[in-house]
Scaffold this motif. Structure first.
Motif, PDB file in Angstrom:
ATOM      1  N   ASN A 455       0.978 -16.596 -17.618  1.00 46.54           N
ATOM      2  CA  ASN A 455       1.932 -16.600 -18.723  1.00 46.54           C
ATOM      3  C   ASN A 455       2.670 -15.271 -18.827  1.00 46.54           C
ATOM      4  O   ASN A 455       3.035 -14.823 -19.923  1.00 46.54           O
ATOM      5  CB  ASN A 455       1.198 -16.905 -20.032  1.00 46.54           C
ATOM      6  N   SER A 456       2.891 -14.624 -17.693  1.00 46.57           N
ATOM      7  CA  SER A 456       3.636 -13.374 -17.656  1.00 46.57           C
ATOM      8  C   SER A 456       4.714 -13.478 -16.588  1.00 46.57           C
ATOM      9  O   SER A 456       4.637 -14.306 -15.675  1.00 46.57           O
ATOM     10  CB  SER A 456       2.707 -12.197 -17.336  1.00 46.57           C
ATOM     11  N   LEU A 457       5.719 -12.636 -16.701  1.00 44.98           N
ATOM     12  CA  LEU A 457       6.727 -12.559 -15.657  1.00 44.98           C
ATOM     13  C   LEU A 457       6.140 -11.876 -14.436  1.00 44.98           C
ATOM     14  O   LEU A 457       5.387 -10.891 -14.558  1.00 44.98           O
ATOM     15  CB  LEU A 457       7.946 -11.792 -16.162  1.00 44.98           C
ATOM     16  N   ASN A 458       6.450 -12.381 -13.264  1.00 41.72           N
ATOM     17  CA  ASN A 458       5.905 -11.860 -12.017  1.00 41.72           C
ATOM     18  C   ASN A 458       6.809 -10.741 -11.509  1.00 41.72           C
ATOM     19  O   ASN A 458       7.969 -10.963 -11.168  1.00 41.72           O
ATOM     20  CB  ASN A 458       5.807 -12.985 -10.978  1.00 41.72           C
ATOM     21  N   ASP A 459       6.264  -9.523 -11.433  1.00 45.55           N
ATOM     22  CA  ASP A 459       7.050  -8.376 -10.972  1.00 45.55           C
ATOM     23  C   ASP A 459       7.554  -8.549  -9.547  1.00 45.55           C
ATOM     24  O   ASP A 459       8.553  -7.952  -9.153  1.00 45.55           O
ATOM     25  CB  ASP A 459       6.213  -7.091 -11.037  1.00 45.55           C
ATOM     26  N   LEU A 460       6.863  -9.365  -8.741  1.00 48.85           N
ATOM     27  CA  LEU A 460       7.195  -9.485  -7.318  1.00 48.85           C
ATOM     28  C   LEU A 460       8.187 -10.609  -7.027  1.00 48.85           C
ATOM     29  O   LEU A 460       8.530 -10.827  -5.869  1.00 48.85           O
ATOM     30  CB  LEU A 460       5.914  -9.703  -6.502  1.00 48.85           C
ATOM     31  N   TYR A 461       8.654 -11.295  -8.053  1.00 46.39           N
ATOM     32  CA  TYR A 461       9.605 -12.395  -7.883  1.00 46.39           C
ATOM     33  C   TYR A 461      10.935 -11.833  -7.354  1.00 46.39           C
ATOM     34  O   TYR A 461      11.632 -11.100  -8.033  1.00 46.39           O
ATOM     35  CB  TYR A 461       9.799 -13.110  -9.219  1.00 46.39           C
ATOM     36  N   GLY A 462      11.263 -12.183  -6.092  1.00 44.99           N
ATOM     37  CA  GLY A 462      12.464 -11.635  -5.472  1.00 44.99           C
ATOM     38  C   GLY A 462      12.435 -10.121  -5.373  1.00 44.99           C
ATOM     39  O   GLY A 462      13.477  -9.468  -5.415  1.00 44.99           O
ATOM     40  N   GLY A 463      11.256  -9.568  -5.227  1.00 46.62           N
ATOM     41  CA  GLY A 463      11.090  -8.121  -5.320  1.00 46.62           C
ATOM     42  C   GLY A 463      11.405  -7.370  -4.037  1.00 46.62           C
ATOM     43  O   GLY A 463      11.333  -7.908  -2.928  1.00 46.62           O
ATOM     44  N   SER A 464      11.734  -6.099  -4.213  1.00 43.35           N
ATOM     45  CA  SER A 464      11.930  -5.200  -3.078  1.00 43.35           C
ATOM     46  C   SER A 464      11.889  -3.760  -3.582  1.00 43.35           C
ATOM     47  O   SER A 464      12.105  -3.501  -4.768  1.00 43.35           O
ATOM     48  CB  SER A 464      13.269  -5.467  -2.381  1.00 43.35           C
ATOM     49  N   PHE A 465      11.581  -2.855  -2.669  1.00 39.70           N
ATOM     50  CA  PHE A 465      11.743  -1.431  -2.964  1.00 39.70           C
ATOM     51  C   PHE A 465      12.134  -0.723  -1.675  1.00 39.70           C
ATOM     52  O   PHE A 465      11.821  -1.171  -0.573  1.00 39.70           O
ATOM     53  CB  PHE A 465      10.492  -0.813  -3.598  1.00 39.70           C
ATOM     54  N   ASN A 466      12.833   0.387  -1.824  1.00 37.33           N
ATOM     55  CA  ASN A 466      13.257   1.135  -0.648  1.00 37.33           C
ATOM     56  C   ASN A 466      13.549   2.577  -1.032  1.00 37.33           C
ATOM     57  O   ASN A 466      13.679   2.909  -2.214  1.00 37.33           O
ATOM     58  CB  ASN A 466      14.477   0.490   0.016  1.00 37.33           C
ATOM     59  N   GLY A 467      13.655   3.412  -0.015  1.00 40.57           N
ATOM     60  CA  GLY A 467      13.991   4.810  -0.246  1.00 40.57           C
ATOM     61  C   GLY A 467      13.320   5.732   0.741  1.00 40.57           C
ATOM     62  O   GLY A 467      12.690   5.300   1.721  1.00 40.57           O
ATOM     63  N   LEU A 468      13.474   7.023   0.484  1.00 39.31           N
ATOM     64  CA  LEU A 468      12.950   8.073   1.343  1.00 39.31           C
ATOM     65  C   LEU A 468      11.718   8.723   0.757  1.00 39.31           C
ATOM     66  O   LEU A 468      11.555   8.798  -0.469  1.00 39.31           O
ATOM     67  CB  LEU A 468      14.015   9.162   1.565  1.00 39.31           C
ATOM     68  N   MET A 469      10.828   9.171   1.659  1.00 38.58           N
ATOM     69  CA  MET A 469       9.675   9.966   1.243  1.00 38.58           C
ATOM     70  C   MET A 469       9.485  11.117   2.219  1.00 38.58           C
ATOM     71  O   MET A 469       9.665  10.959   3.433  1.00 38.58           O
ATOM     72  CB  MET A 469       8.400   9.119   1.173  1.00 38.58           C
ATOM     73  N   PHE A 470       9.110  12.258   1.676  1.00 39.49           N
ATOM     74  CA  PHE A 470       8.756  13.427   2.474  1.00 39.49           C
ATOM     75  C   PHE A 470       7.305  13.756   2.225  1.00 39.49           C
ATOM     76  O   PHE A 470       6.837  13.689   1.075  1.00 39.49           O
ATOM     77  CB  PHE A 470       9.634  14.625   2.115  1.00 39.49           C
ATOM     78  N   GLU A 471       6.575  14.097   3.274  1.00 41.59           N
ATOM     79  CA  GLU A 471       5.168  14.461   3.117  1.00 41.59           C
ATOM     80  C   GLU A 471       4.862  15.693   3.956  1.00 41.59           C
ATOM     81  O   GLU A 471       5.310  15.822   5.107  1.00 41.59           O
ATOM     82  CB  GLU A 471       4.257  13.313   3.537  1.00 41.59           C
ATOM     83  N   ALA A 472       4.104  16.605   3.382  1.00 41.34           N
ATOM     84  CA  ALA A 472       3.551  17.744   4.094  1.00 41.34           C
ATOM     85  C   ALA A 472       2.041  17.704   3.960  1.00 41.34           C
ATOM     86  O   ALA A 472       1.524  17.442   2.871  1.00 41.34           O
ATOM     87  CB  ALA A 472       4.105  19.053   3.533  1.00 41.34           C
ATOM     88  N   ALA A 473       1.332  17.942   5.061  1.00 43.32           N
ATOM     89  CA  ALA A 473      -0.128  17.814   5.039  1.00 43.32           C
ATOM     90  C   ALA A 473      -0.757  18.908   5.889  1.00 43.32           C
ATOM     91  O   ALA A 473      -0.218  19.300   6.917  1.00 43.32           O
ATOM     92  CB  ALA A 473      -0.560  16.447   5.554  1.00 43.32           C
ATOM     93  N   ILE A 474      -1.910  19.367   5.426  1.00 44.11           N
ATOM     94  CA  ILE A 474      -2.707  20.361   6.131  1.00 44.11           C
ATOM     95  C   ILE A 474      -4.131  19.820   6.246  1.00 44.11           C
ATOM     96  O   ILE A 474      -4.703  19.360   5.258  1.00 44.11           O
ATOM     97  CB  ILE A 474      -2.737  21.710   5.389  1.00 44.11           C
ATOM     98  N   THR A 475      -4.678  19.837   7.425  1.00 41.19           N
ATOM     99  CA  THR A 475      -6.055  19.393   7.654  1.00 41.19           C
ATOM    100  C   THR A 475      -6.751  20.380   8.572  1.00 41.19           C
ATOM    101  O   THR A 475      -6.183  20.802   9.582  1.00 41.19           O
ATOM    102  CB  THR A 475      -6.094  17.987   8.279  1.00 41.19           C
ATOM    103  N   PHE A 476      -7.985  20.742   8.225  1.00 47.58           N
ATOM    104  CA  PHE A 476      -8.743  21.668   9.080  1.00 47.58           C
ATOM    105  C   PHE A 476     -10.228  21.333   9.029  1.00 47.58           C
ATOM    106  O   PHE A 476     -10.659  20.555   8.213  1.00 47.58           O
ATOM    107  CB  PHE A 476      -8.518  23.114   8.618  1.00 47.58           C
TER     108      PHE A 476
END
Length: 476
Positions: A455-476
């Motif tokens: 009984n709720s509206l479905n967020d994924l109905y005809g849904g999409s998302f797009n765009g850019l992401m930047f990530e910096a990571a350090i592992t040791f």
């Protein structure tokens, strides 16, 4: 965090109490640096045992997110299946997806602590210091890895143990090869992209895995207790209902297996292919929804708070749907879980081909499961993913890549199969073997989802998302 500091201080004090304690002389460990790229299995090396040695490591990752979400829900009044009315007019009572700003996500951090206890015997402990799902410090798991049985008797079963490894503990289930290329909270160095697969299988359970790898043969069998959260409380079955007259009376173990071939055929060409099996007959935890960290796509396909009126009156009604943006409470945005509630069986096939600087990695995953013991037909969800990465530069420190991923299958109670499709491109730079910077573009689409979810509206109905992401990571 304070606990971690005390642990490190305690370890450092050992170096003064016992001169035989050293740091970093670890046996049979997959490197956490760039040298760990494409190392899928436990490994044997010739590092000598020089007494007790301690391993301390960490990982840190931060992302700048610039994503936008869309769907086909329109402003206006909707009549729900129960007869209630949702009002989509502008204002606090209207439905709409959350607007997402361009900014930094919560940084993720890991802490790793290990020790070489004996020749061929080491222990490992992984801790999430900060994550989307658990902002507080959280123990991911720990395990004992046994590569020799000399603690029983010098040379005991050495002909077998030369190719055999035993792992025991609360640890990451080794189902498929995809989890070796995923981001594990702060540890993002080995993933050429920002996110994992759409249907991301990742779970830690108490169990044992036995590996036998020899001359290109890759094999593993494992068993766990099937529980993400450990405890000894009595299992109380759910009450029987007309739709579920035979509820589960126990939690079953998880059965894991892997078989494959991995060979460096010549200086330029490596070929690997594995098949994996994962099954639980009376499940407690869901392998596709048990990540303690969460996805990298914060807040996508989430809605603002809105109201609806069960009596069909004017806006300002008597029911409220809360804002579901909260990063911790809604930690898997952008991912898909088949949501099996009772049992599942899954197979994953992973081909990997590396020719000079060009890498191809694929995932073919076939799953089936049920929601009520003995009363409903099984449903199925399948996943296909393929990524192509090209590494270049004097030390292969640069790369470009692209991944296509699709999930298709049946959800519980849904009238038809749904599809989720993602295309992601990425470029990266290993500034050193322990530091990476990535830039990625993502476009993800949802199709065949119903307009309403209960009984709720479905967020994924005809849904999409797009765009850019930047990530910096350090592992040791």
């Amino acid at each position: 965090m304070k606990k971690s500091i005390f642990i490190i201080a305690g370890i450092l004090s050992l170096t003064y109490a016992d001169a035989q304690v050293s740091f970093g002389k670890m046996q049979n460990m997959i490197p956490r640096s760039k040298e760990g790229l494409n190392v899928f299995d436990v490994k044997k090396d010739d590092v000598p045992f020089d007494g007790l040695s301690v391993d301390v490591g960490g990982a840190f990752a931060m992302q700048f997110q610039g994503l936008n979400s869309f769907n086909d829900q329109k402003e206006g009044a909707y009549t729900l299946p129960n007869g209630a009315t949702i009002y989509g007019a502008a204002g606090t009572t209207g439905y709409r997806l959350n607007n997402l700003g361009n900014n930094f996500n919560l940084p993720a951090a890991n802490f790793t602590l290990g020790a070489q206890l004996a020749d061929g015997v080491r222990v490992n402990l992984d801790i999430y210091l900060s994550s989307r799902h658990h902002n507080e410090t959280w123990v991911k798991g720990g395990y004992l890895q046994i590569d020799k049985l000399d603690f029983i008797k010098k040379g005991f079963m050495e002909d077998i143990m030369k190719y055999t490894t035993i792992k025991i503990g609360q640890m990451e289930n080794n189902y498929g090869d995809s989890h070796f290329r995923r981001t594990d909270n702060g540890n993002a160095l080995l993933n050429p992209f920002i996110e994992a697969n759409i249907m991301d299988s990742f779970e830690t359970e108490m169990g044992m895995e036995v590996y036998y790898n020899r001359d290109g043969l890759v094999s593993m069998v494992g068993i766990t207790n099937g529980k993400l959260n450990q405890g000894v409380a009595e299992f109380v079955p759910s009450a029987a209902t007309p739709t579920a007259p035979d509820p589960n009376t126990t939690v079953s173990p998880t059965i894991l297996a892997k078989l494959g071939y991995d060979k460096q055929l010549n200086q330029d060409l490596r070929v690997r292919i594995t098949g994996s099996y994962n099954h639980n007959a009376n499940m407690s935890a869901n392998p596709w929804g048990s990540d303690r960290a969460g996805s990298r796509y914060f807040g996508v396909m989430s809605h603002q708070a809105y109201t609806y009126d069960s009596n069909g009156n004017a806006p300002g009604g008597d029911n409220v749907q809360a804002n579901n943006f909260d990063p911790a409470a809604n930690a898997t945005t952008g991912r898909f879980s088949p949501g099996y509630a009772n049992w599942y069986t899954a197979f994953m096939i992973n081909p990997f081909i590396k020719y000079k600087g060009l890498e191809f990695f694929g995932t073919l995953e076939f799953t089936s499961g049920g929601d009520k013991k003995g009363t409903d037909d099984s449903r199925s969800v399948d996943q296909y993913a393929a990524d192509l990465v090209y590494r270049f530069g004097p030390t292969n420190q640069f790369y470009v890549g692209a991944r296509y991923n699709i999930v298709s299958g049946e959800l519980s109670g849904a009238p038809q199969k749904v599809d989720v499709e993602r295309f992601e491109t990425s470029a990266g730079w290993f500034m050193t073997k322990n530091i990476i910077a990535k830039l990625a573009y993502t476009n993800q689409n949802y199709s065949k989802y119903s307009q309403f979810s209960g009984n709720s509206l479905n967020d994924l109905y005809g849904g999409s998302f797009n765009g850019l992401m930047f990530e910096a990571a350090i592992t040791f």
